[in-house]
Enzyme design. Structure first.
Site, mmCIF file in Angstrom:
data_model
loop_
_atom_site.group_PDB
_atom_site.id
_atom_site.type_symbol
_atom_site.label_atom_id
_atom_site.label_comp_id
_atom_site.label_asym_id
_atom_site.label_seq_id
_atom_site.Cartn_x
_atom_site.Cartn_y
_atom_site.Cartn_z
ATOM 1 C CE1 TYR A 140 35.255 38.596 51.568
ATOM 2 C CE2 TYR A 140 33.960 40.608 51.654
ATOM 3 C CZ TYR A 140 35.155 39.941 51.849
ATOM 4 O OH TYR A 140 36.237 40.615 52.334
ATOM 5 C CE LYS A 190 48.375 38.133 43.498
ATOM 6 N NZ LYS A 190 49.551 38.993 43.688
ATOM 7 C CG ASP A 222 50.428 42.084 44.611
ATOM 8 O OD1 ASP A 222 49.740 42.408 43.629
ATOM 9 O OD2 ASP A 222 51.366 41.272 44.530
ATOM 10 C CG ASP A 246 35.911 44.139 52.824
ATOM 11 O OD1 ASP A 246 35.801 45.229 53.415
ATOM 12 O OD2 ASP A 246 35.667 43.046 53.360
ATOM 13 C CG ASP A 250 38.316 48.940 55.738
ATOM 14 O OD1 ASP A 250 37.332 49.593 55.328
ATOM 15 O OD2 ASP A 250 38.248 48.102 56.642
#
Ligand code: NAD
Length: 363
Positions: A140, A190, A222, A246, A250
């Site tokens: 970001y 990752k 994942d 992020d 959620d």
């Protein structure tokens, strides 16, 4: 004197912050905390007035505060604003200016809400985990970023970047939180695809040697997403980078039945923090007076616990919220149909009243 800067923001922000302020005022008097508050414009509300989502006066008030309470920012009307002036950019800038690099997102399931989860109650009942998300670097914030034309074709691009010190300080925070809890830390990356994750894993492993009591594990993001919905109770603390955190937080939010229940904290290295609900400005229900204020009320509790050293007052709020839920009060977002006649669906201010009453009757 302790000073809290309050940023109500946009959408449902002012509605939920209003209830959280009533609760803060109540514990402030009952526990003699000597907290003063000052409200500032932020996000779309500040853009409308000052053409800047983070005006200097707001930034200075945040710098001077002992803690910050935020509602939420953003909304469709601001999607057409110049990119640099969008409310969400103001939020990213504020986190960055205050160096709030550590984002704590607890995911706890109040037993009364097991039916509101999209998972089977036995998979989530008793869930108590913490997601620690790095907040001021990664994809970001990385440069270069932009949209440009290359060989006659428009391309959009961003950069995922982490420096060793940035990884080290968030890893350290992760191990410290794990030490205060169940002593299990899962680092999510990752590494099979991204070089930035190779460095991430190497540094986390190295810092881990200083915390031999903490059981460290690693998951690819994942797989972490799958495990979170398959068997979420396996986790104690998860530490991860900005974009992975992020998304995972959620997903964790839904495990708890509602995004309207989840508080969060963003801390700097001295423990000063900004406290806000995990959810956004919910433009679809803004202005209707039906938003769930509990995530913001629980953010006040986190603020008292982590920045203001007032765990007694924080406990009182947590207990009041638990009481309100066990007495059957629900905002519409957590009123699962299967709860049937046992529950009473209330609006935003009625939920605030219920928490205040519970605080009153406990004192
Ligand atoms: P959102 O969290 O605002 O809403 C997602 C869904 O959850 C909506 O259906 C909404 O009605 C519901 N919801 C959220 N909070 C609730 C509450 N307290 N009570 C009851 N229901 C609630 O996410 P979104 O729709 O993706 O984003 C809306 C806006 O918020 C966007 O402009 C986005 O950029 C912004 N946003 C801001 C923040 C922040 O301020 N920290 C975080 C996320 C999104």
């Amino acid at each position: 004197m302790t000073n809290v800067t309050v940023l109500a923001g946009d959408g449902i922000g002012p509605e939920i912050v209003h209830e959280a302020m009533r609760v803060l005022d109540a514990v402030n008097s009952a526990h003699n905390l000597g907290i003063t508050t000052n409200e500032q414009l932020f996000g779309g509300a500040a853009y409308d007035k000052h053409n800047d989502p983070l005006p200097e006066v707001t930034l200075n008030a945040c710098r001077e505060a002992d803690a910050i309470l935020l509602g939420s920012v953003g909304g469709p009307v601001y999607d057409q604003a110049p990119r640099q002036l969008r409310p969400e950019r103001g939020l990213l800038r504020l986190r960055s200016e205050l160096d709030l690099f550590a984002n704590l997102r607890p995911a706890m399931l109040f037993p009364e809400l097991a039916n509101a989860s999209s998972l089977k109650p036995e998979l989530v009942s008793g869930l108590d985990m913490m997601i620690l998300r790095e907040l001021t670097s990664g994809l970001y914030f990385g440069e270069p970023r932009g949209i440009e034309e290359r060989n006659g074709v428009r391309v959009g691009f961003n950069t995922m970047v982490y420096s060793e010190p940035e990884i080290e300080r968030i890893a350290r925070r992760g191990f410290e939180i794990a030490m205060q809890r169940g002593k299990r830390l899962c680092s999510v990356d990752k590494m099979n695809v991204l070089e930035v994750s190779e460095l991430w894993r190497e540094v986390v492993e190295r810092v881990g040697k200083e915390y031999p009591e903490v059981e460290l594990s690693h998951l690819f993001v994942d797989n972490a997403a799958m495990q979170l919905v398959r068997a979420p109770k396996q986790f104690d603390v998860i530490v991860t980078g900005n974009i992975f955190g992020d998304i995972l937080s959620d997903a964790a939010a839904m495990l708890t039945g509602s995004i309207g229940m989840l508080p969060s904290a963003s801390l700097d290295s001295n423990g000063k923090g900004m406290y806000e609900p995990v959810h956004g400005s919910a433009p679809d229900i803004a202005g209707q007076g039906i938003a769930n204020p509990l995530a913001t009320i629980l953010s006040v509790s986190m603020m008292l616990r982590y920045s203001l050293n007032q765990s007694g007052a924080a406990d009182a709020i947590d207990k009041a919220v638990a009481n309100v839920l066990s007495n059957g009060y629900r905002c519409q977002d957590i009123a699962a149909e299967s709860d049937g006649a046992k529950i009473q669906v209330v609006n935003t201010s009625q939920m605030g009243d219920a928490v205040l009453n519970a605080l009153d009757s406990a004192s």
